[in-house]
Design a protein around this motif. Structure first.
Motif: not given
Length: 276
Positions: A144-153
């Motif tokens: 998340l320091e690079t990506a704008e959002e995360a999905i953890v499945v």
């Protein structure tokens, strides 16, 4: 060499990079053997995929081999991200084979996705674990320091602080019991978490229930089936700019390695079919 990954590097559309880092594993070590075991247990797979009507060996995959690991984790991640960035600059899709989950930070740095999708038993949102901010338990936070959002499945465990962090707007958690309906909504078009986004997909093999993949560092019961993991990979793959399979170790009879290798192949078949 991963079976069927014999295309010369300059002609490759997909490049496998082994990352045998095993420096912060907190329970059962052995992730350093993951890339080799995945390659070994993929040897029995047929080259042909009936769903996409394609031969894996025709899909322009190259195996770069392993990037030797050392115990300075930030330094290794920095070096590995450079290797992966070279793949991106060659207009190929990187396919990392871990190694502990920390190596995903290198893949994310190199590809710069908007969305980080992780199949994982754990939230991996810790600030540090046992005093180490580069622990494998911190990788989603680093992403998340690079990506704008995360999905953890498939997440089903985490500290109180991690669950509080997961409740923020840039994180979505899909627990195991909701994965089936969630996938149906995605495939049916009622939910659209991937479209028009640059996606990086990480498969931590501990997202599977230990009955399917006991050879991993930190087993967590009540997890996903191998078919559910395949469904997530197939749904996300057309939108992906990078992929990894991590946390396979040598503490089973090859179940985890076979699953990791099969999901890598599912990713390539699906991505190639969708982007032709």
């Amino acid at each position: 060499m991963f079976p069927g990954a014999s295309t010369p590097r300059e002609d490759a559309d997909y490049v496998i990079v082994g990352a045998p880092l095993d420096a912060t594993t907190s329970f059962q070590p052995g992730a350093r053997f993951g890339p080799g075991r995945v390659r070994t247990f993929a040897e029995t797979f047929d080259d042909y995929d009936v769903r996409t009507d394609r031969q894996f060996s025709d899909l322009s995959v190259h195996d770069h081999g392993d990037v030797r690991a050392w115990n300075d984790v930030p330094d290794y991640v920095d070096h590995l991200s450079g290797v992966v960035r070279d793949v991106v600059w060659d207009d190929a899709i990187p396919l990392l084979l871990g190694g502990e989950h920390t190596v995903s930070a290198a893949g994310v740095r190199a590809t710069e996705p908007e969305l980080f999708v992780s199949i994982d038993a754990h939230l991996d949102l810790r600030e540090e674990y046992d005093g180490d901010e580069w622990s494998h338990a911190c990788v989603t936070r680093h992403a998340l320091e690079t990506a704008e959002e995360a999905i953890v499945v498939g997440a089903r465990t985490g500290s109180e602080a991690e669950w509080e962090r997961a409740a923020e707007a840039d994180v979505t958690v899909v627990p195991p019991e909701d994965v089936g309906p969630w996938l149906q909504a995605v495939v049916g078009g009622a939910r659209d978490p991937f479209s028009n986004k640059r996606v990086y997909l990480s498969v931590d093999v501990d997202g599977a229930d230990p009955a399917f993949a006991p050879g991993t560092g930190t087993m967590e019961p009540f997890g996903l089936t191998s078919r559910e993991m395949r469904g997530v990979v197939r749904a996300a793959a057309p939108h992906c700019i990078g992929f990894d399979a991590v946390e396979v170790n040598d503490r089973d009879d090859g179940q985890a390695a076979a699953l990791g290798g099969k999901l890598l192949r599912e990713f390539v078949y699906t991505h190639a079919h969708a982007t032709d």
